[in-house]
Design an enzyme around this catalytic site. Structure first.
Site, PDB file in Angstrom:
ATOM      1  N   GLU A  81      23.613 106.289  79.432  1.00  0.00           N
ATOM      2  CA  GLU A  81      24.102 105.032  78.898  1.00  0.00           C
ATOM      3  C   GLU A  81      25.612 104.624  79.339  1.00  0.00           C
ATOM      4  O   GLU A  81      25.594 103.466  79.924  1.00  0.00           O
ATOM      5  CB  GLU A  81      24.068 104.641  77.526  1.00  0.00           C
ATOM      6  CG  GLU A  81      22.550 104.522  77.005  1.00  0.00           C
ATOM      7  CD  GLU A  81      21.680 105.572  77.049  1.00  0.00           C
ATOM      8  OE1 GLU A  81      22.180 106.711  77.148  1.00  0.00           O
ATOM      9  OE2 GLU A  81      20.286 105.462  76.869  1.00  0.00           O
ATOM     10  N   HIS A 150      16.195 102.393  65.866  1.00  0.00           N
ATOM     11  CA  HIS A 150      15.673 101.621  66.822  1.00  0.00           C
ATOM     12  C   HIS A 150      15.481 100.098  66.378  1.00  0.00           C
ATOM     13  O   HIS A 150      14.519  99.168  66.785  1.00  0.00           O
ATOM     14  CB  HIS A 150      14.351 102.163  67.524  1.00  0.00           C
ATOM     15  CG  HIS A 150      14.752 103.440  67.952  1.00  0.00           C
ATOM     16  ND1 HIS A 150      14.849 104.506  67.652  1.00  0.00           N
ATOM     17  CD2 HIS A 150      14.698 103.502  69.455  1.00  0.00           C
ATOM     18  CE1 HIS A 150      14.938 105.681  68.396  1.00  0.00           C
ATOM     19  NE2 HIS A 150      14.836 104.937  69.724  1.00  0.00           N
TER      20      HIS A 150
END
Ligand code: TPP
Ligand code: MG
Lengths: 345, 321
Positions: A81, A150
């Site tokens: 990321e 999430h």
């Protein structure tokens, strides 16, 4: 079950009558179309992210783009990321217009240094020498049983950083128009989609469609109270407004669309008309962006208010897993109806 | 590893300019004219000089908190650098950035960086631009031994290797990350061995010898420019000063510092071989030293004449329109 979400977007008021032809499409397709059109228009636009090639992205937003633009412009990456976001910053500084797809906003912590200390501040720190024309697309929100890691709504994190713009579209038409504007913007834009909006449908203008950043949209007009909201809660608010109408309460639903820069003028104008403010968001209430809006209205239009501004937002908890629990921690349609009744009553 | 007179003198001049710049900034800091923090590059000059000698103005670098040397070697204007340190409108960043954020995008310097390891992915992205647009530009990321233990190092080197990006990662091993000696931060003695884990060449050079750096960088830059991909270059070095101006250096002994300073001085080293190889005489080198000091004097004088940085203007300072 969540409320029906295939709400067809009303044509934007004030479009001057000559509305362009539209096509019904999913929110994910509208985003895909914006990407495709902008990549056709400008070869400096590239997409970079995980599983965006053959797989088409975790939410199918980049479906088909690999075939059209090839693996260098649809740059699929390993799971890195900060490496990806940092590479986008460097690419943006040097002449590309990269769009990063970050699979979940919950992963942004891994990349946050490049967002906050680099992308957002380069222009300022360098005394105006730099531009960072990049878009960080990601998605958040609950409602799919993905649980705490999430499902978050983290817009307040980004709103608190000087140098970023922050966009959260609710409808397919806005998704296309705002993404187009974000790609063309010369600043780093955080573009937060909602995982439960991808499969909502609406009429989307064909061809080039730009919704300028910094313009709120009145999704439903009303006179008794103003509901300010964004992202998926716009759909909830519209449904709530329908129910409120049956009770004789005319709610105006203002979709801010762009949290930064915020269209203060539109919000103030609405409150001056209705004299009541309800801010609704899915993110947790404490230090949420709703506090910013409520405070802004209180500072700038206190005398216009017939009641204290009210916030309806997520509970101060991680998102739980079980379906009934998940629903219990973020505002639902009936919660909005109840809050509006209380505010007006 | 033969080097001609012109190259030798150019390298020497760049190194001397960096050293003099650091000496003068230290002095200005002592006079309370510089605010905040500065990190001296003294002792490490051969790395920036040797690497940047192969770069064009349109090649990019990312730098670090210890960034004055990279900035100078990439061709920056000394007056604008001093003006930035002095908080003037005429500084590179109009007084908004200071020592840790000096950038000179006109010369491809994408900025010093206050975040250890922050520049590594950015250089990688610049290299991506070159590859994407099909130019032969290259990017160089300078960073310290400390930064080599950041996650950005791992992620970036892997991305660059799988994509064969035109980027050179230059790790300046000056023996310390702030107070932490490399021996306690790495279980390997040679940081360059990490390169093989990513599938790129890893080269270790003596950062005291500007010829060695120059030679290694030539190869790495040529490799990048011709599309063959990235290189990790690790230069062994030593910083003469503390981590920052005013560092009490409790983690070092006086003997260590004095011993290293004597043994490890790329400028003294260059003087010796330039004279021994008869590329120039002592008088030529002294003349360069003198002219550099004059240049520094003029730069400081120009910087001190600049107006104070203008007030922050919103949103223009923060957002491009
Ligand atoms: C992410 C981050 N962590 C810690 C620091 C504090 N800090 C500044 S410089 C430094 C040491 C860096 O060491 P190295 O990378 O070897 O560079 P050097 O100072 O030796 O040139 C530290 C710990 C920082 N600025 N950024
Ligand atoms: Mg170090």
């Amino acid at each position: 079950m969540p409320p029906k979400t295939d709400t067809t977007a009303e044509p934007t008021p004030g479009a001057g009558g000559h509305s362009p032809p539209t096509r019904e499409m999913f929110y994910s397709e509208a985003l895909n179309e914006a990407l495709r059109l902008e990549m056709e228009r400008d070869e400096r636009v590239i997409v970079i992210g995980e599983d965006i090639a053959e797989h088409g992205g975790a939410f199918q937003v980049t479906a088909g783009l690999l075939d059209r633009f090839g693996p260098t412009r649809i740059r699929q990456t390993p799971i890195s990321e900060i490496g990806i976001v940092g590479a986008a910053v460097g690419a943006a500084l040097t002449g590309l217009r990269p769009i990063v797809e970050l699979m979940y906003v919950d992963f942004s912590g891994l990349a946050m240094d490049q967002v906050v200390n680099q992308a957002a501040q380069n222009r300022f720190m360098f005394g105006g020498q730099a531009r960072v024309p990049m878009v960080l697309r990601t998605q958040g929100g609950s409602g799919r049983g993905n649980a705490a890691q999430h499902s978050k709504s983290l817009e307040a994190w980004f709103a608190h950083v000087a140098g970023l713009k922050l966009v959260m579209p609710a409808t397919p038409a806005d998704a296309k128009g705002l993404l187009t504007a974000a790609i063309r913007d010369d600043n780093p834009v955080i573009f937060l989609e909602h995982k439960l909006l991808y499969r909502t449908k609406g009429a989307v203008p064909e061809g080039e469609h730009v919704v300028p950043l910094g313009q709120a949209d009145i999704k439903r007009e009303g006179t008794d109270l103003t509901i300010v909201t964004w992202s998926r809660e716009v759909l909830f608010a519209l449904e709530a407004a329908g129910r409120l109408a049956e009770l004789g309460i005319a709610a105006e639903v203002v979709d801010v669309r762009t949290l930064v820069p915020l269209d203060k003028g539109a919000l103030l104008a609405s409150v001056r008309k209705t004299h009541r403010l309800l801010v609704v968001h899915e993110a947790i209430k404490r230090a949420g962006y709703g506090a910013e809006i409520a405070a802004m209205i209180a500072e700038e239009a206190f005398d216009e208010l017939d009641a204290p501004p009210k916030r309806l937002a997520g509970l101060d908890t991680p998102i739980p897993y079980a379906q009934h629990l998940e629903k219990s921690v973020v505002p639902q349609v009936e919660d909005i109806v109840a809050a509006a009744k209380e505010l007006v009553g | 590893m033969t080097i001609d007179r012109a190259t030798a003198l150019d390298l020497y001049r760049v190194m001397r300019t960096i050293r003099s710049f650091e000496e003068r900034s230290t002095q200005l800091f002592g006079e309370n004219k510089i605010w905040g923090t500065i990190h001296s590059y003294a002792g490490e000059e051969a790395i920036a000089a040797g690497v940047c000698a192969h770069l064009r103005d349109d090649d990019w670098i990312t730098s670090t908190h210890r960034g004055h040397g990279h900035c100078i070697a990439k061709g920056a204007d000394l007056g604008k650098m001093f003006a930035e340190l002095l908080g003037r409108e005429t500084g590179y960043c109009r007084g908004r950035g200071g020592s840790m954020h000096i950038a000179d995008t006109s010369k491809g310097n994408l900025g010093a960086n206050g975040i250890v390891g922050g520049g590594i992915p950015i250089a990688t992205g610049a290299a991506l631009t070159a590859q994407q647009l099909g130019t032969d530009q290259v990017a160089v990321s300078f960073f310290g031994d400390g930064a080599a233990n950041q996650g950005t190092f791992h992620e970036s080197l892997n991305l660059a290797a799988i994509w064969k990006l035109p980027v050179i990662y230059v790790c300046e091993n000056n023996q310390y990350a702030e107070s932490l000696p490399v021996k306690r931060a790495f279980a390997v003695e040679n940081i360059a061995v990490r390169a093989s884990g990513y599938g790129m060449p890893g080269v270790r050079v003596d950062g005291r010898d500007v010829r060695a750096v120059h030679e290694a960088a030539r190869e790495a830059v040529a490799r990048a420019r011709s599309g063959k991909g990235p290189t990790l270059l690790v230069a062994d070095s030593y910083r003469h000063e503390g981590h920052y101006y005013g560092d009490p250096r409790k983690y070092q002994t006086k003997d260590e510092i004095e011993g290293w300073r004597k043994r490890f001085d790329p400028i003294a080293d260059a003087r010796a071989w330039i004279v021994a190889d008869r590329l120039a005489g002592v008088a030529d080198l002294d003349a360069i030293d003198l002219s550099v000091v004059g240049e520094i004097d003029r730069a400081v004088a120009w910087a001190e004449e600049g107006p104070p940085a203008s007030p922050i203007k919103l949103p223009d300072d923060v957002y491009a329109t």
